[in-house]
Design an enzyme around this catalytic site. Structure first.
Site, PDB file in Angstrom:
ATOM      1  N   GLU A 107     -15.864  -4.914  -0.011  1.00 53.62           N
ATOM      2  CA  GLU A 107     -16.539  -3.995  -0.688  1.00 53.62           C
ATOM      3  C   GLU A 107     -18.440  -3.882  -0.952  1.00 53.62           C
ATOM      4  OE1 GLU A 107     -16.245  -0.423  -3.062  1.00 53.62           O
ATOM      5  OE2 GLU A 107     -14.541  -1.655  -1.559  1.00 53.62           O
ATOM      6  N   THR A 114      -3.873  21.971   1.823  1.00 56.34           N
ATOM      7  CA  THR A 114      -3.370  21.362   3.281  1.00 56.34           C
ATOM      8  C   THR A 114      -4.017  19.848   3.284  1.00 56.34           C
ATOM      9  OG1 THR A 114      -6.130  22.709   3.390  1.00 56.34           O
ATOM     10  CG2 THR A 114      -4.089  23.468   4.825  1.00 56.34           C
ATOM     11  N   ASP A 143      -5.106  17.837  -2.793  1.00 54.62           N
ATOM     12  CA  ASP A 143      -6.852  17.240  -2.192  1.00 54.62           C
ATOM     13  C   ASP A 143      -7.830  17.997  -2.120  1.00 54.62           C
ATOM     14  OD1 ASP A 143      -5.109  15.401  -3.162  1.00 54.62           O
ATOM     15  OD2 ASP A 143      -4.495  14.305  -0.297  1.00 54.62           O
ATOM     16  N   HIS A 154      16.039  -5.794 -24.678  1.00 62.00           N
ATOM     17  CA  HIS A 154      15.830  -6.481 -24.636  1.00 62.00           C
ATOM     18  C   HIS A 154      16.626  -7.206 -23.621  1.00 62.00           C
ATOM     19  CE1 HIS A 154      14.722 -10.890 -25.160  1.00 62.00           C
ATOM     20  NE2 HIS A 154      16.011 -11.116 -25.371  1.00 62.00           N
ATOM     21  N   ILE A 177      -5.899   2.316  -1.000  1.00 59.50           N
ATOM     22  CA  ILE A 177      -4.955   1.911   0.733  1.00 59.50           C
ATOM     23  C   ILE A 177      -5.478   0.980   1.062  1.00 59.50           C
ATOM     24  CG2 ILE A 177      -4.708   3.174   2.909  1.00 59.50           C
ATOM     25  CD1 ILE A 177      -6.076   5.911   0.876  1.00 59.50           C
ATOM     26  N   THR A 205       1.091  14.451   4.493  1.00 60.27           N
ATOM     27  CA  THR A 205      -0.068  12.896   4.835  1.00 60.27           C
ATOM     28  C   THR A 205       1.106  11.761   3.754  1.00 60.27           C
ATOM     29  OG1 THR A 205      -1.846  13.887   4.724  1.00 60.27           O
ATOM     30  CG2 THR A 205      -1.745  11.286   4.336  1.00 60.27           C
TER      31      THR A 205
END
Length: 467
Positions: A203, A143, A313, A445, A184, A40
């Site tokens: 939301e 997966t 995930d 800087h 997302i 994905t």
């Protein structure tokens, strides 16, 4: 074929796990359901969305800031077809890169749906319709996840879409309704808002990016409203959506319980992601599931079946590509008897809007909930010489440190190039640095990174030099 390790899934967690296994001398195979590697993240997530974010940011700057820089343009136009084409080229380049890495590390690649026949046998239903089986000593399940859908909001992939379809639009919408104020939705909403789309975010919670430090969500909301014209509708419960041809109507309940209606050319449903485990045949290997469709694992990321691991995930924790990568390396090294570690509190979260947003460690809300004594210091980019030079003066860096020891407990940022800058915070916290440690280190800087030093100075007896 017989392998020491077989990895199912070729996203960031899977292909990194395979590479590390091969580096450690294990005969390794990787199985990918689709005909390209990368999962994905590479194909319909992290990489293509960043490509479109960069392209749309170039256009937005050309339209709104180039004149101030002394650059005059006439007849500026959006060529969405070329944007999508360039995005596809970026994805293909990365696909090819992963294929090269598999060959370089002598990893056997199989394309097809991998599923367990039993603990040590995996069947591969090939894309070409052929089936074959391989034997494996260890297996790593990687997966990934897929977009969450709502039962009362069916995705038609035409007008009611997910992030996948949002990456392939053929027109710039006049109006887009984004359901969900998470990462997302805000990133893809930003892509189209920069190109001229009116974006409304609906939301359920009372803020955007609610899992991050509240100050970040509040500032991002202000900036998106000011610079891109976003509209936000909080505490709204979406109840349905209907495709009426050229327009989609969304119904919701407002905070008073009244029904309200939103309409747009497209509705982007962005309410999270869920683990993808369909077709794996986990029951054939005896693998137990955990909460919310995740695979249950122990502290070594091993399932209840010895030798079968799961990462990314499909297991507990944040759904982040870099978290999956760390877990892939962790499991590979665990398999060969090493003692790796992952500090989950120090895995940063990033939002690739502009300005970018990132955080690592504890949020201020979490420290208050713990009752932990802390001190805070912040520094605004409007006081940064580098930010003034680039006209990126929105945002700030906030440092949270232990009140007694001065150890940095959390760092939260919104501003230019924050996605890269957060790494300084991660390094500091991995070595348990104090705010004063960072404040005494030389920062070049002018750079955006000076804001980190100044925020640490602010947390150290309010010693910031430039505010």
């Amino acid at each position: 074929m017989k392998y020491d390790v077989t990895v199912i899934g070729s996203g960031p967690g899977g292909y990194v796990a395979a590479i590390r296994c091969a580096q450690l001398g294990l005969k390794t195979a990787i199985i990918e359901k689709y005909n390209v590697l990368g999962g994905t993240c590479l194909n319909v997530g992290c990489i293509p969305s960043k490509a479109l974010l960069d392209s749309s940011e170039h256009y937005h700057n050309a339209a709104h800031t180039f004149k101030e820089h002394g650059i005059e343009l006439n007849d500026l136009q959006v060529n969405l077809e070329q944007m999508i084409k360039r995005k596809a080229g970026v994805v293909k380049s990365n696909n090819d890169g992963i294929s090269f890495l598999m060959k370089k590390n002598k990893i056997d690649t199989y394309y097809g749906l991998g599923s367990f026949v039993n603990k040590n046998t995996i069947k591969i239903a090939g894309i070409d319709g052929q089936e074959q089986q391989i034997e494996t000593d260890k297996t790593i399940i990687a997966t990934g996840s897929k977009p969450t859908s709502l039962p009362f909001l069916p995705i038609d992939k035409k007008r009611i879409i997910t992030s996948t379809e949002a990456l392939e639009l053929t027109e710039v919408p006049k109006k887009m309704i984004v359901i969900g104020g998470g990462v997302i939705g805000l990133e893809l909403g930003s892509v189209y808002a920069r190109l001229g789309t009116k974006v409304q975010v609906v939301e359920y919670m009372d803020s955007i990016i609610p899992t991050m430090d509240r100050a970040l969500g509040k500032e991002l909301q202000r900036i998106l409203k000011k610079t891109l014209g976003f509209e936000f509708f909080f505490n709204h419960k979406v109840t349905g959506a209907t495709n009426e041809g050229d327009v989609v109507k969304v119904t919701a309940q407002n905070p008073k319980g009244e029904e309200v209606t939103f309409d747009g050319d497209y509705v982007l449903v962005s309410v999270g992601r869920k683990p993808y485990t369909e077709g794996l045949g986990l029951e054939n290997a005896g693998v137990q599931m955990g909460e919310r469709g995740m695979i249950a694992v122990n502290d070594h990321l091993e399932t209840n079946v010895p030798g079968i691991y799961a990462i990314g995930d499909v297991v507990r924790g944040a759904m982040l590509a870099h978290k999956a990568e760390e877990e892939g390396v962790f499991v590979a090294e665990t398999i060969v008897g090493q003692k790796p570690h992952i500090n989950y509190n120090l895995i940063p979260g990033v939002v690739y809007t502009w300005p970018e947003v990132a955080g690592v460690g504890y949020t201020e809300e979490q420290l208050k909930e713990q009752g932990r004594a802390y001190k805070a210091g912040s520094f605004p980019f409007k006081a940064s010489g580098r930010a003034k030079a680039s006209m990126d003066t929105d945002g700030f860096v906030k440092v949270l440190a232990d009140k007694e020891t001065d150890e940095i407990l959390g760092m939260h940022m919104i501003g230019p190039r924050i996605a890269d800058l957060i790494a300084e915070a991660v390094v500091a916290m991995e070595f348990r640095a104090s705010a004063e440690d960072i404040s005494r280190m030389s920062h070049a800087h002018p750079t955006y990174a000076e804001a980190v030093k100044e925020a640490c100075l602010a947390a150290t007896e309010n010693r910031a030099l430039h505010i």
